[in-house]
Design an enzyme around this catalytic site. Structure first.
Site, PDB file in Angstrom:
ATOM      1  N   PRO A  91     -50.821  92.492   5.443  1.00 18.61           N
ATOM      2  CG  PRO A  91     -48.719  92.179   6.415  1.00 18.61           C
ATOM      3  CD  PRO A  91     -50.012  92.908   6.604  1.00 18.61           C
ATOM      4  CD  GLU A 118     -45.759  94.727  16.643  1.00 20.39           C
ATOM      5  OE1 GLU A 118     -45.247  94.193  17.622  1.00 20.39           O
ATOM      6  OE2 GLU A 118     -45.842  95.967  16.502  1.00 20.39           O
ATOM      7  NE  ARG A 156     -51.786 102.159 -15.746  1.00 22.34           N
ATOM      8  CZ  ARG A 156     -52.282 101.216 -16.559  1.00 22.34           C
ATOM      9  NH1 ARG A 156     -53.184 100.364 -16.127  1.00 22.34           N
ATOM     10  NH2 ARG A 156     -51.873 101.135 -17.804  1.00 22.34           N
ATOM     11  CG  ASP A 171     -51.971  98.328 -20.305  1.00 21.51           C
ATOM     12  OD1 ASP A 171     -50.964  98.900 -20.745  1.00 21.51           O
ATOM     13  OD2 ASP A 171     -53.016  98.909 -19.973  1.00 21.51           O
TER      14      ASP A 171
HETATM   15  C1  4G0 Z   1     -51.076  95.444   9.639  1.00 26.69           C
HETATM   16  C2  4G0 Z   1     -49.362  95.705   4.066  1.00 26.69           C
HETATM   17  C3  4G0 Z   1     -50.316  96.385   8.943  1.00 26.69           C
HETATM   18  C4  4G0 Z   1     -50.507  94.290  10.078  1.00 26.69           C
HETATM   19  C5  4G0 Z   1     -49.006  96.315   5.273  1.00 26.69           C
HETATM   20  C6  4G0 Z   1     -48.406  95.034   9.164  1.00 26.69           C
HETATM   21  C7  4G0 Z   1     -47.198  94.711   3.973  1.00 26.69           C
HETATM   22  C8  4G0 Z   1     -48.445  94.894   3.406  1.00 26.69           C
HETATM   23  C9  4G0 Z   1     -48.969  96.165   8.724  1.00 26.69           C
HETATM   24  C10 4G0 Z   1     -49.160  94.073   9.848  1.00 26.69           C
HETATM   25  C11 4G0 Z   1     -47.742  96.066   5.791  1.00 26.69           C
HETATM   26  C12 4G0 Z   1     -48.786  94.225   2.110  1.00 26.69           C
HETATM   27  C13 4G0 Z   1     -49.332  91.831  10.868  1.00 26.69           C
HETATM   28  C14 4G0 Z   1     -47.157  92.686  10.064  1.00 26.69           C
HETATM   29  C15 4G0 Z   1     -48.157  97.164   7.975  1.00 26.69           C
HETATM   30  N1  4G0 Z   1     -46.860  95.284   5.124  1.00 26.69           N
HETATM   31  N2  4G0 Z   1     -48.130  93.139   1.750  1.00 26.69           N
HETATM   32  N3  4G0 Z   1     -47.307  96.561   6.989  1.00 26.69           N
HETATM   33  N4  4G0 Z   1     -48.555  92.882  10.246  1.00 26.69           N
HETATM   34  O1  4G0 Z   1     -49.674  94.699   1.394  1.00 26.69           O
END
Ligand code: 4G0
Length: 251
Positions: A91, A118, A156, A171
């Protein structure tokens, strides 16, 4: 192009990699799609891949050894080509976009790292990863679904993956605007008719209508896209009139 995915849940990719356009691209040898369970590269006897964080604070952190081991295993397999892009789905990453998809589609080897944790040990980020990507501002249980999204959008774009007629279609985003509305038979359905201009056979008029629809739709739904879109002076003028009309309707 070669794509490898490091994941503890390789079965999640079977359907996506085997079906539809991705499956066909793979069968035709346009892309190789493989998963690798990095638990195989754990260096301890219980095959654990995570541990508690130094300094406390709870949660679990992905250990470096299984991830480095798995990536180095892939590099030993060779395959020639250039250095791979090593992509961490998280994230906190750079927001993924059509532009990034186009950039990645020029590479010869992509390695995706998917965690369910996490966090990752920071040394993975510092010394292994070339790109940190996020598919949007939300948290999922793992990086697998985001990796599938990125892989689909990249594959794609590879030469020969989409048929000619499909790739010729403009697109959304390719010209910086949203797509115009489309209709097919019947000309009237439950009393709702297709716009007359589309049945008129006047190709210049149809093109004009489609362009205006694209502009209006982009203005209403994604005005942020208009800043980067290539527009004529006439179109900018028309948009400012349209914007005034919308604003006066809201007041
Ligand atoms: C690493 C990507 C991996 C850290 C992965 C969560 C959403 C996305 C993950 C976390 C994911 C995205 C710090 C919560 C696995 N969730 N938005 N989850 N944290 O691309």
């Amino acid at each position: 192009m070669r794509i490898d995915v490091l994941t503890l849940f390789p079965e999640m990719f079977e359907g996506v990699f085997g079906s539809s356009i991705l499956g066909k691209a793979r069968d035709r040898g346009l892309v190789s799609l493989s998963t690798l369970n990095f638990r195989e590269f754990s260096t301890n006897k219980h095959h654990t891949v995570d541990d508690t964080p130094y300094g406390g604070g709870g949660g679990m952190v992905l250990k470096p050894e299984p991830i480095f081991g798995a990536v180095e295993h892939l590099l030993e397999q060779g395959g020639g080509g250039r250095e791979p892009r090593v992509i961490l789905m998280c994230p906190q990453g750079e927001t993924f976009s059509q532009r990034k998809a186009a950039e990645l589609s020029e590479e010869s080897h992509l390695i995706f790292i998917c965690g369910h944790y996490e966090g990752y040990d920071e040394r993975i980020r510092q010394y292994l990863v070339t790109d940190e990507l996020s598919i949007g501002d939300y948290v999922l249980t793992g990086g697998e679904l985001p990796a599938m999204v990125v892989i689909d959008s990249v594959v794609r774009l590879l030469p020969g993956v989409l048929g000619n007629e499909r790739s010729a279609v403009a697109d959304s985003f390719s010209d910086g605007l949203l797509e115009y509305p489309q209709y097919t038979r019947p000309p009237e359905f439950r009393g709702w008719s297709v716009p007359d201009v589309l049945l008129s056979g006047h190709h210049a008029e149809i093109e004009k209508w489609r362009r205006m629809q694209s502009l209006e739709r982009t203005l209403v739904r994604r005005p942020d896209l208009l800043e980067k879109a290539e527009l004529t002076d006439k179109e900018r003028h028309w948009l400012s009139l349209m914007r005034d009309k919308i604003d006066s309707g809201n007041n």
